[in-house]
Design an enzyme around this catalytic site. Structure first.
Site, PDB file in Angstrom:
ATOM      1  CB  CYS A  41      48.338 -59.786  19.989  1.00 28.58           C
ATOM      2  SG  CYS A  41      48.923 -61.154  21.014  1.00 28.58           S
ATOM      3  NE  ARG A  81      43.786 -61.280  32.693  1.00 28.72           N
ATOM      4  CZ  ARG A  81      42.837 -62.199  32.736  1.00 28.72           C
ATOM      5  NH1 ARG A  81      43.151 -63.476  32.863  1.00 28.72           N
ATOM      6  NH2 ARG A  81      41.578 -61.860  32.653  1.00 28.72           N
TER       7      ARG A  81
HETATM    8 FE1  CFM Z   1      37.759 -57.824  31.171  1.00 30.10          FE
HETATM    9 FE2  CFM Z   1      39.929 -57.931  29.933  1.00 30.10          FE
HETATM   10 FE3  CFM Z   1      39.757 -58.243  32.617  1.00 30.10          FE
HETATM   11 FE4  CFM Z   1      39.195 -55.900  31.489  1.00 30.10          FE
HETATM   12 FE5  CFM Z   1      41.822 -55.502  31.768  1.00 30.10          FE
HETATM   13 FE6  CFM Z   1      42.600 -57.471  30.219  1.00 30.10          FE
HETATM   14 FE7  CFM Z   1      42.427 -57.832  32.916  1.00 30.10          FE
HETATM   15 MO1  CFM Z   1      44.328 -56.345  31.876  1.00 30.10          MO
HETATM   16  S1  CFM Z   1      38.430 -56.443  29.628  1.00 30.10           S
HETATM   17  S2  CFM Z   1      38.222 -56.861  33.086  1.00 30.10           S
HETATM   18  S3  CFM Z   1      40.109 -54.034  31.816  1.00 30.10           S
HETATM   19  S4  CFM Z   1      39.113 -59.511  31.011  1.00 30.10           S
HETATM   20  S5  CFM Z   1      43.138 -55.453  30.108  1.00 30.10           S
HETATM   21  S6  CFM Z   1      41.577 -58.391  28.545  1.00 30.10           S
HETATM   22  S7  CFM Z   1      43.848 -58.583  31.530  1.00 30.10           S
HETATM   23  S8  CFM Z   1      42.838 -55.899  33.586  1.00 30.10           S
HETATM   24  S9  CFM Z   1      41.074 -59.052  34.119  1.00 30.10           S
END
Ligand code: CFM
Length: 528
Positions: free
Chosen positions: A50, A84
């Site tokens: 979300c 995360r």
């Molecule tokens: Fe950018 Fe993201 Fe990330 Fe991403 Fe991701 Fe994410 Fe992540 Mo999970 S777009 S690179 S592919 S910040 S979904 S919102 S938390 S891996 S560090």
């Protein structure tokens, strides 16, 4: 029927009409248009998160010297607490609050009678116990629904305690995914933090944008950049701090790792302070080498260029033999890569260098420019994107400075440097790969059955479903318990983890329970 049509064929006509725009069979040289950043179909089990997750969990959360208070139910707080794996470390000058989960723990009575009082109390408690220089408040769905004015509470607290207090109206329901939350966080940081510091500019200084230090990625990238001789002003936001971010405007160049979550800040820094941005990818050997050489080409200093080559040669030398050994175990394998809005593109070159082909790829919440490249901008605004404030910044004459003139930048662009440009996922993808935007559990299972990838890279929500089907999975969001995967040493960690995952004999022994015993028993009517 190709695999795309086979999966779509199982949908009702109404759902088919929607989903057919989001799934494509990638063809080289074709425009490959894809629908993205639209509402998920209710009940379809999308993998998305979300708006609150995008603001608090992704962009604001990693800032270590900030006490981030979640105004909302405890579940929203708990699920964005540490999961995360954006690592951080404090020191004698910087406090690190990331181990704490600050929450107002909203109850039914707060929802009925209002939660502002409880929020004020939480701020008071945080100030008294932790004495932070900055507090950020992130709101969850009920806060928006009952109309608590978190901005007024923040302004009052700022005055009362003499510290910085920012409020983010990032209720989960705003926008169609995490993406709206990224934008809201970018706006707040730009309005209230960036540019408020008074540090003097330092030569060859950079900001690293869209790097969140998952499993220590940012630390590995910083180590290499510092070895070459760059001065890193701030990292946004992995192991980042408000103290550093205040002076982000002093950098000569912004390196943009994740385009989706933070391109807004990159653009605003360009307009307000004149800082150019360069798209980089520090994951995968080709990506790292190209990015380091692009940064050196931007600064065009013979010493830096020589050091860049020396560092590349040295770092590569250290891992070459082991990488080659892992490649012999991975060559010819296929993979599925499903992530949020950026990483699929980051990891393809790393997989290719190990001889692994990506046959199935997708994003949860990317926009069309993340797939097709920034040349599709500007995109048509729909009602959901209009719901997210888009701020306009102006040139700050006192702090505006450029490393290159516009003409020089044009020259560098012509020479192939990705200055303020991004070609998106299509630039990396192999022909015939199946691409699914806003993928859901049903499609994941069906495509896995049809395309039978040897390994599946995704997140916690789908990892175990796939493993139960006998296909190994590595989490590419949080790297399970491993990492870093960025940089040269990170590439080696990745190669080792993937080799172990793919080659363990355990997967051949997995048999789904329904293959062993019937889930239903009965007899045909009328027969004995
Ligand atoms: Fe950018 Fe993201 Fe990330 Fe991403 Fe991701 Fe994410 Fe992540 Mo999970 S777009 S690179 S592919 S910040 S979904 S919102 S938390 S891996 S560090």
């Amino acid at each position: 029927m190709n695999s795309r049509d086979k999966v779509l064929d199982k949908y009702s006509s109404k759902i088919y009409k929607n989903r057919k725009e989001h799934i494509i069979q990638f063809e080289e040289g074709k425009p490959n248009l894809i629908a993205a950043d639209t509402r998920a179909i209710p009940g379809i089990l999308t993998n998305r998160g979300c708006c609150y997750a995008g603001c608090k969990g992704v962009v604001i959360g990693p800032l270590k010297d900030v006490a981030t208070i979640v105004h909302g139910p405890i579940g929203c707080s708990y699920y964005t607490w540490g999961t995360r794996r954006s690592k951080s470390k404090g020191d004698e000058n910087t406090k690190d609050f990331s181990d704490y989960c600050f929450s107002t723990d909203m109850q039914e009575t707060d929802i009925v009678f209002g939660g502002e009082k409880k929020l004020k109390k939480a701020i008071k408690e945080v100030v008294e116990i932790f004495n932070p220089a900055c507090i950020m408040i992130c709101s969850t769905c009920p806060v928006g629904l009952i109309g608590d004015d978190i901005h007024a509470v923040a302004a009052e607290a700022e005055e009362l305690y003499g510290i910085k207090v920012l409020a983010f109206s990032c209720e989960g329901y705003k926008g169609v995914s995490q993406s709206g939350g990224h934008h809201i966080a970018n706006n707040g940081l730009m309005k209230h933090i960036i540019g408020t510091g008074d540090a003097e500019p330092v030569k060859y200084s950079i900001n690293l944008l869209g790097e969140y230090n998952i499993g220590g990625d940012g630390w590995e990238i910083e180590r290499i950049l510092k070895r070459i001789g760059y001065n890193i002003v701030s990292v946004m936001t992995g192991d980042g701090s408000v103290e550093e971010m205040k002076n982000a405007h002093t950098a000569d160049l912004n390196l943009l790792q994740c385009h989706r979550s933070i391109n807004y800040i990159a653009e605003m820094l360009k307009t307000k302070y004149g800082t150019a941005w360069l798209k980089v990818n520090f994951i995968g050997l080709n990506g790292i080498k190209k990015s380091l050489r692009d940064v050196a080409a931007f600064f065009n200093d013979p010493d830096l260029t020589a050091r860049t080559e020396a560092v590349i040669a040295d770092e590569e030398d250290e891992i070459k033999e082991a990488m080659a050994a892992f490649k012999t175990k991975l060559e010819g394998k296929t993979a599925a890569v499903y992530v949020g809005g950026s990483r699929t593109h980051h990891f393809i070159n790393l997989l290719k260098s190990l001889g692994v082909e990506v046959v199935l790829a997708g994003y949860e919440f990317a926009h069309r420019d993340d797939y097709e490249g920034r040349q599709v901008l500007p995109l048509k605004m729909d009602a959901d994107s209009k719901n997210i404030e888009s701020i306009v910044v102006e040139k700050d004459p006192a702090k505006f400075k450029t490393f290159h003139t516009d003409e020089q930048l044009e020259e560098l662009k012509k020479a192939g440097l990705p200055i303020e440009s991004y070609d998106g996922l299509w630039a990396e993808l192999s022909p015939n790969a199946t691409v699914t935007d806003d993928f859901n559990h049903f499609e994941t299972e069906e495509f896995v059955k049809l395309l039978k990838p040897d390994i599946f890279f995704s997140g916690i929500k789908d990892k175990y479903v796939v493993q139960k089907a006998g296909i190994p999975s590595r989490q590419i969001h949080s790297y399970d318990y491993g990492g870093p995967y960025a940089g040269f040493k990170g590439a080696l960690n990745f190669a080792r983890d993937v080799t172990l995952a793919v080659n363990t004999p355990a997967w051949d022994l997995v048999q789904a329970p329904w293959k062993r015993e019937p889930t239903l028993e009965g007899s045909l009517g009328g027969t004995e």
